[in-house]
Motif scaffolding. Structure first.
Motif, PDB file in Angstrom:
ATOM      1  N   UNK A 143       0.848  -1.210   0.000  1.00 29.00           N
ATOM      2  CA  UNK A 143       0.000   0.000   0.000  1.00 29.00           C
ATOM      3  C   UNK A 143       0.881   1.258   0.000  1.00 29.00           C
ATOM      4  N   UNK A 144       1.896   1.272   0.872  1.00 33.33           N
ATOM      5  CA  UNK A 144       2.751   2.450   1.035  1.00 33.33           C
ATOM      6  C   UNK A 144       3.497   2.798  -0.244  1.00 33.33           C
ATOM      7  N   UNK A 166      -9.264  -7.575   1.521  1.00 29.33           N
ATOM      8  CA  UNK A 166      -9.631  -6.389   2.310  1.00 29.33           C
ATOM      9  C   UNK A 166      -8.772  -5.197   1.876  1.00 29.33           C
ATOM     10  N   UNK A 167      -7.477  -5.429   1.690  1.00 26.63           N
ATOM     11  CA  UNK A 167      -6.580  -4.339   1.242  1.00 26.63           C
ATOM     12  C   UNK A 167      -6.913  -3.907  -0.179  1.00 26.63           C
ATOM     13  N   UNK A 168      -7.346  -4.861  -0.990  1.00 29.08           N
ATOM     14  CA  UNK A 168      -7.696  -4.515  -2.372  1.00 29.08           C
ATOM     15  C   UNK A 168      -8.930  -3.611  -2.369  1.00 29.08           C
ATOM     16  N   UNK A 169      -9.969  -4.037  -1.595  1.00 30.68           N
ATOM     17  CA  UNK A 169     -11.234  -3.283  -1.615  1.00 30.68           C
ATOM     18  C   UNK A 169     -11.111  -1.961  -0.879  1.00 30.68           C
ATOM     19  N   UNK A 201      -5.106  -1.770  -3.081  1.00 32.84           N
ATOM     20  CA  UNK A 201      -3.848  -2.496  -3.376  1.00 32.84           C
ATOM     21  C   UNK A 201      -4.119  -3.557  -4.447  1.00 32.84           C
ATOM     22  N   UNK A 202      -3.199  -3.659  -5.411  1.00 33.08           N
ATOM     23  CA  UNK A 202      -3.342  -4.684  -6.469  1.00 33.08           C
ATOM     24  C   UNK A 202      -2.865  -6.013  -5.899  1.00 33.08           C
ATOM     25  N   UNK A 203      -3.738  -7.018  -5.859  1.00 35.31           N
ATOM     26  CA  UNK A 203      -3.326  -8.322  -5.317  1.00 35.31           C
ATOM     27  C   UNK A 203      -3.527  -9.445  -6.334  1.00 35.31           C
ATOM     28  N   UNK A 204      -2.701 -10.478  -6.180  1.00 38.46           N
ATOM     29  CA  UNK A 204      -2.815 -11.712  -6.956  1.00 38.46           C
ATOM     30  C   UNK A 204      -2.721 -12.853  -5.947  1.00 38.46           C
ATOM     31  N   UNK A 224      -5.590 -10.761 -13.493  1.00 40.55           N
ATOM     32  CA  UNK A 224      -6.515 -11.611 -12.733  1.00 40.55           C
ATOM     33  C   UNK A 224      -6.293 -11.403 -11.238  1.00 40.55           C
ATOM     34  N   UNK A 225      -7.240 -10.758 -10.569  1.00 43.32           N
ATOM     35  CA  UNK A 225      -7.024 -10.501  -9.135  1.00 43.32           C
ATOM     36  C   UNK A 225      -7.673 -11.576  -8.247  1.00 43.32           C
ATOM     37  N   UNK A 226      -8.557 -12.404  -8.813  1.00 43.99           N
ATOM     38  CA  UNK A 226      -9.181 -13.463  -7.988  1.00 43.99           C
ATOM     39  C   UNK A 226      -8.239 -14.678  -7.906  1.00 43.99           C
ATOM     40  N   UNK A 227      -8.458 -15.584  -6.924  1.00 41.22           N
ATOM     41  CA  UNK A 227      -7.526 -16.719  -6.737  1.00 41.22           C
ATOM     42  C   UNK A 227      -7.446 -17.633  -7.966  1.00 41.22           C
TER      43      UNK A 227
END
Ligand code: UGA
Length: 420
Positions: A191-192, A244-247, A251-254, A317-320
């Motif tokens: 995030x930072x 939670x961080x994405x929403x 934050x971009x997560x994979x 693709x951000x979902x698992x």
């Protein structure tokens, strides 16, 4: 007689001739002295030459040794691509000195990126990445992700966590801290600095599955208070934190759900089935099958996984996504296969079943195929032969350097036993 004749000869010779004769004698004497001098010099020079060539004979192998030493000190790195400033990324790999992490490090380094490996060396080993130490694109930090980390990066592969059941059960609280606090810290860092984070999740989030093969939309069947929960629930909450961080923070997560993986650099004491069976077969020891051996697994070779991780990180693709090889075998079949590949006469030894051991596991990889264009390409036997080769070498290495430390006696202080 002779002196008389000589006198007669001398008196017969005129003084002029006498001078000439004396001159000639002097010249002959001088010539002989010079001759002796020259021959002595040449003997001396010859001696010196011989001496020098002797020294040369001794020195040359030493020079050769120095050249070899210099070569070994000037570290040669595996070839690395050159990437322009625009394409080169600063990448953090937590757990980068571990089994999967070190293979990922190799790929990203060879692709030309700047890689920072962070590891606390609980299950990781410096040896796994030592071939990069000193390279200008590489940095190794001894750090535990349970503590915050402040660095500038573009991408984070968050792999830090023990993954083998005996390792994660060894210190369940630490496993929980690593997967919860550690993941929070890495998401905070992402995030930072605006980095994208890929979480190495696991097929264990499906627990002992009631859906077969496992698709990403299956919620799983995990015992939240069983011996595997520290890892299974730790990874499940790590996934929850990512979203939670994405929403909340953008934050971009994979999220990669990694299925059983094997290959070189697995720890000798890893305790998972592949390394156990190979080491047992190589040493002629019984292959330890837990339970009936009818439980199933599907094994992927580590290079396939690494390609999948990189493809997922660079996708949208951000979902698992499941990453695994769908070729399923019973553990008993697997034991027989390893025995025959090693050419071992080891017996099969049945031991009691592990608690909460998933009875079947096989990834559904339609999503990875469709969205990443990824699927495993290394056939099981080919991968196993590489792993067998690796462990054979490790055993040879161990045999040549074996050091068995003597157990330390407990120290007695003031009449009480102290635990060291
Ligand atoms: O290898 C992996 O990637 C996975 O390994 C473990 O999952 P598990 O499937 O239990 O891995 P193993 O310990 O290798 O066990 C596989 C099967 O073999 C059995 N086994 C294991 C070891 C052994 O010596 N003998 C034996 O029969 C186990 O009981 C189990 O049924 C981890 O929990 C996963 O997170 C990880 O993704």
């Amino acid at each position: 007689m002779l002196s008389k004749a000589a006198l007669r000869l001398v008196s017969a010779v005129s003084p002029r001739r006498m001078k000439l004769l004396l001159g000639l004698a002097l010249l002959a004497y001088a010539a002989s002295v010079w001759g002796n001098f020259v021959s002595m010099r040449s003997i001396q020079e010859n001696g010196e030459l011989k001496f020098e060539s002797k020294i040369e004979e001794i020195i040359e192998p030493l020079r050769e040794k120095i050249r070899d030493l210099e070569k070994s000190f000037t570290q040669k790195y595996p070839p690395v691509k050159f990437l322009s400033e625009k394409d080169r990324k600063r990448i953090l790999i937590t757990g980068g000195a571990g089994f999967v992490g070190s293979h990922l490090t190799d790929k990203l380094m060879m692709d030309g990126h700047e890689v920072t490996v962070v590891d606390n060396f609980f299950t990781g080993r410096k040896r796994n990445v030592e071939h990069w130490i000193g390279h200008e694109n590489f940095e190794l930090i001894n750090h535990d992700v349970v503590e915050p980390l402040y660095i500038e990066v573009d991408q984070i592969y968050h792999l830090a966590s023990p993954a083998s059941p005996p390792n994660y059960m060894y210190n369940p609280i630490k496993t929980l801290k690593t997967n919860t606090i550690g993941t929070l810290n890495m998401l905070g860092l992402a995030k930072r600095v605006g980095a994208r984070l890929l979480l190495a999740s696991t097929s264990e989030v499906y627990g002992d599955p009631e859906v077969h093969p496992q698709t990403e939309d299956y919620w799983g069947h995990v015992n939240p208070i069983g011996p595997r929960a520290c890892y299974d629930e730790g990874k499940r909450v790590a996934e929850t934190m990512c979203y939670a961080y994405m929403k909340q923070e953008g934050v971009e997560v994979r999220v990669a759900r990694i299925f059983n993986t094997f290959g070189p650099r697995m720890h000798m004491n890893d305790g998972r089935v592949v390394s156990n069976f190979i080491l047992q077969a190589l040493q002629g020891e019984p292959l330890t099958v837990y339970g009936s051996g009818t439980q199933t697994r599907a094994f992927q070779y580590v290079s396939d996984l690494v390609n999948g991780l990189v493809a997922l990180m660079n996708s949208n693709v951000s979902s698992p996504v499941n990453l695994g090889n769908p070729e399923e075998h019973t553990i008993l079949e697997f034991a027989q296969l390893i025995k025959s590949l090693v050419g071992s006469g080891s017996e099969i030894q049945y031991l009691s079943e592990a608690q909460d051991d998933p009875q079947k596991r096989k990834p559904d990889i339609k999503k990875a195929k469709l969205m990443l264009g990824w699927e495993p390409v290394v056939p099981l036997e080919e991968g196993l032969n590489k792993a067998i080769h690796y462990f054979r070498k490790e055993l040879e290495y161990q045999a040549n350097n074996q050091y068995i430390p003597k157990p330390k006696p407990a120290r007695i202080k003031k009449g009480r036993t102290r635990h060291n």
